[in-house]
Design an enzyme around this catalytic site. Sequence first.
Site, PDB file in Angstrom:
ATOM      1  N   GLU A 145       0.826  -1.209   0.000  1.00 16.56           N
ATOM      2  CA  GLU A 145       0.000   0.000   0.000  1.00 16.56           C
ATOM      3  C   GLU A 145       0.863   1.263   0.000  1.00 16.56           C
ATOM      4  OE1 GLU A 145      -2.769   0.486   3.302  1.00 16.56           O
ATOM      5  OE2 GLU A 145      -4.037   1.772   2.062  1.00 16.56           O
ATOM      6  N   GLU A 151       1.304  11.168   5.259  1.00 15.75           N
ATOM      7  CA  GLU A 151       1.496   9.955   6.064  1.00 15.75           C
ATOM      8  C   GLU A 151       2.840   9.286   5.823  1.00 15.75           C
ATOM      9  OE1 GLU A 151      -1.685   7.199   6.684  1.00 15.75           O
ATOM     10  OE2 GLU A 151      -3.198   8.733   6.369  1.00 15.75           O
ATOM     11  N   ARG A 210     -12.449  10.773   3.776  1.00 16.64           N
ATOM     12  CA  ARG A 210     -12.269   9.461   4.410  1.00 16.64           C
ATOM     13  C   ARG A 210     -13.542   8.942   5.085  1.00 16.64           C
ATOM     14  NH1 ARG A 210      -6.350   7.308   6.568  1.00 16.64           N
ATOM     15  NH2 ARG A 210      -6.431   5.637   5.050  1.00 16.64           N
ATOM     16  N   GLU A 239     -12.359   1.491   3.773  1.00 15.32           N
ATOM     17  CA  GLU A 239     -11.537   1.862   4.929  1.00 15.32           C
ATOM     18  C   GLU A 239     -11.876   3.307   5.258  1.00 15.32           C
ATOM     19  OE1 GLU A 239      -7.014   1.402   6.378  1.00 15.32           O
ATOM     20  OE2 GLU A 239      -7.291   2.809   4.739  1.00 15.32           O
TER      21      GLU A 239
HETATM   22  C1  LER Z   1      -3.954   1.916   5.940  1.00 17.20           C
HETATM   23  O1  LER Z   1      -4.676   1.107   5.085  1.00 17.20           O
HETATM   24  C2  LER Z   1      -3.903   3.305   5.431  1.00 17.20           C
HETATM   25  O2  LER Z   1      -4.470   3.645   4.434  1.00 17.20           O
HETATM   26  C3  LER Z   1      -3.125   4.272   6.155  1.00 17.20           C
HETATM   27  O3  LER Z   1      -3.632   5.554   5.957  1.00 17.20           O
HETATM   28  C4  LER Z   1      -3.076   3.976   7.598  1.00 17.20           C
HETATM   29  O4  LER Z   1      -2.740   5.115   8.202  1.00 17.20           O
HETATM   30 MN    MN Z   2      -5.677   2.232   3.293  1.00 21.28          MN
END
Ligand code: LER
Ligand code: MN
Length: 281
Positions: A145, A151, A210, A239
């Site tokens: 990912e 992040e 989100r 998510e």
């Molecule tokens: C985890 O799937 C993700 O997308 C990250 O943003 C976790 O912080």
């Molecule tokens: Mn994610």
Amino acid sequence: MSGFRYSYDQLVYYGEDIEQSIDRLARFGYDAIELAGEPADFDGAAVRRHAEQAGIAVGSICSIYTAERDLSHPDAAVRASALDYVKSVADLAAEVGAPTMIIAPNAVGRLAPLSSAEDERAWAIEGLRAGGEYAASVGVNLTLECWNRYETYWLNRLDQAVELWNATGLTNGGVMGDTFHMNIEEDSIAGALRRVGPLLNHIHLADSNRAAPGQGHVDFAPILEALRDIDYQGYVTFELLPPSADPFGVMRAGGHQDFFDRFTEQAITRVKAVEAELAGV
Ligand code: LER
Ligand code: MN
């Protein structure tokens, strides 16, 4: 009619009994649950049993890359404990019968290299490869990912993830998209998914903020169309997380009731409606 299989990341149900989470997803018509990657929190056999009884699968594990679980950290001891963590998540995946686990090359929130970027890339490749080989030995696939620039400092787009994945030489898995991150980093969400094609083995859907699809401004029709056209076979996994730069800390703080029943229902209802429209039904 539904061609895609839908799943929901249990991460956001923080603090709730897993049986209750599984039952909610079954009630709203989900095919699977994505389990948070905290092996110490679960009795894998019991989770598997309860999911089977509820009629859903455990589709994937969402690993949680805290500062101590950083595969590209300059400290060899941190890298070793990160690898132990990856192996423990693979063991959990095998126990619950989940075919796929998420992997990422560094901790969430690491916005600059601690050493040289070249060294960190080399350590990442080493850790991903070792973790992937272990996962293969217990019958589990990885999905790599990438996250947005707030992040992580380096793996932000799917083309970079494909390049890194190929550098590992692994064959058990591929890369994943997350529409929350992609909405920030990609020139086109659907275009990036199409370019990945058959290497795409997992996806996270969330709206621009989100929250559940419909709460923000992402257009899910071209995204589903791209998934359909590349013959995507993985779970379409929501998510959803409350607004915060610390995605894990914010859940522990609690008080985000919308993400339980309301968004769980809205996410699947909205996206299935988009899917049906694309199918012309
Ligand atoms: C985890 O799937 C993700 O997308 C990250 O943003 C976790 O912080
Ligand atoms: Mn994610």
